[in-house]
Design a protein around this motif. Structure first.
Motif, PDB file in Angstrom:
ATOM      1  N   ARG A 152      -1.448  -1.736  -7.022  1.00 36.95           N
ATOM      2  CA  ARG A 152      -2.296  -1.660  -5.936  1.00 36.95           C
ATOM      3  C   ARG A 152      -2.442  -0.346  -5.069  1.00 36.95           C
ATOM      4  O   ARG A 152      -3.200   0.303  -4.433  1.00 36.95           O
ATOM      5  CB  ARG A 152      -2.202  -2.888  -5.138  1.00 36.95           C
ATOM      6  N   SER A 153      -0.892   0.097  -5.058  1.00 39.35           N
ATOM      7  CA  SER A 153      -0.743   1.094  -4.208  1.00 39.35           C
ATOM      8  C   SER A 153      -1.254   2.749  -4.843  1.00 39.35           C
ATOM      9  O   SER A 153      -1.438   3.650  -3.990  1.00 39.35           O
ATOM     10  CB  SER A 153       0.722   1.319  -3.724  1.00 39.35           C
ATOM     11  N   THR A 154      -1.470   2.461  -5.921  1.00 39.55           N
ATOM     12  CA  THR A 154      -2.087   3.731  -6.763  1.00 39.55           C
ATOM     13  C   THR A 154      -3.238   3.609  -7.038  1.00 39.55           C
ATOM     14  O   THR A 154      -4.163   4.361  -7.855  1.00 39.55           O
ATOM     15  CB  THR A 154      -1.071   3.841  -7.975  1.00 39.55           C
ATOM     16  N   TRP A 155      -4.302   2.716  -6.667  1.00 42.01           N
ATOM     17  CA  TRP A 155      -5.449   2.555  -7.099  1.00 42.01           C
ATOM     18  C   TRP A 155      -6.368   3.154  -5.736  1.00 42.01           C
ATOM     19  O   TRP A 155      -6.222   2.657  -4.486  1.00 42.01           O
ATOM     20  CB  TRP A 155      -5.660   0.811  -7.035  1.00 42.01           C
ATOM     21  N   HIS A 156      -7.360   3.904  -5.994  1.00 35.94           N
ATOM     22  CA  HIS A 156      -8.171   4.602  -5.138  1.00 35.94           C
ATOM     23  C   HIS A 156      -8.866   3.523  -4.209  1.00 35.94           C
ATOM     24  O   HIS A 156      -9.334   2.540  -4.763  1.00 35.94           O
ATOM     25  CB  HIS A 156      -9.308   5.267  -5.530  1.00 35.94           C
ATOM     26  N   PRO A 157      -8.856   3.511  -2.810  1.00 38.04           N
ATOM     27  CA  PRO A 157      -9.580   2.422  -2.019  1.00 38.04           C
ATOM     28  C   PRO A 157     -10.826   2.119  -2.183  1.00 38.04           C
ATOM     29  O   PRO A 157     -11.340   0.984  -1.972  1.00 38.04           O
ATOM     30  CB  PRO A 157      -9.172   3.042  -0.529  1.00 38.04           C
ATOM     31  N   ASP A 158     -11.653   3.085  -2.780  1.00 31.40           N
ATOM     32  CA  ASP A 158     -12.953   2.867  -2.841  1.00 31.40           C
ATOM     33  C   ASP A 158     -13.421   1.880  -4.125  1.00 31.40           C
ATOM     34  O   ASP A 158     -14.336   1.347  -4.170  1.00 31.40           O
ATOM     35  CB  ASP A 158     -13.750   4.351  -3.418  1.00 31.40           C
TER      36      ASP A 158
END
Length: 138
Positions: free
Chosen positions: A61-67
């Motif tokens: 989750r922390s390395t996934w682009h927020p878009d």
């Protein structure tokens, strides 16, 4: 067919699940712990594979682009990831803004073996690489 069993997080001198040949703590372990950010797209992809293999949803989750981050991320505990093969890369270096990594990830589930083939897209924002999305069966 042999049973595929994943061990818990490797010990300090244990090999990294990403298959780099490096010790876990000096390879993906430092990225999963948050001690460092992956300097390239391929290193981030390797750390994300390791997170899948170890069931570390927080790192994913922390390395996934927020878009493109999904609302829910459910990791299947019955899937054992056992080998990663990096097929190719395009850009994704320390001075690039975007990159792609094509890979094959091999897994076992319910006594069957499978393979995920994906071309993942990454974007660097500031000093951090983030996973954007991927084309499965690239």
């Amino acid at each position: 067919m042999p049973t595929i069993v994943h061990s818990p997080v490797p010990g300090p001198g244990g090999p990294c699940p990403c298959g780099s040949g490096d010790v876990f703590t000096e390879c993906c372990g430092r990225f999963l712990s948050g001690a460092a950010d992956a300097p390239t797209a391929v290193q981030l992809m390797r750390s994300r594979y390791t997170a899948f293999a170890l069931g570390d949803a927080g790192h994913l989750r922390s390395t996934w682009h927020p878009d493109t981050l999904p609302d829910e991320l459910d990791l299947d505990p019955d899937v054992d990831w056992y080998r990663l093969e990096v097929v190719g890369t395009a850009q994704g270096g320390p001075f690039d803004r975007a990159g792609e990594v094509e890979f094959r990830a091999f897994y076992g589930s319910g006594g069957e073996r499978g393979e995920l083939h994906e071309r993942s897209r990454f974007r660097r924002e500031g000093r951090r690489w983030l996973y954007v999305d991927g084309d499965v069966d690239a």
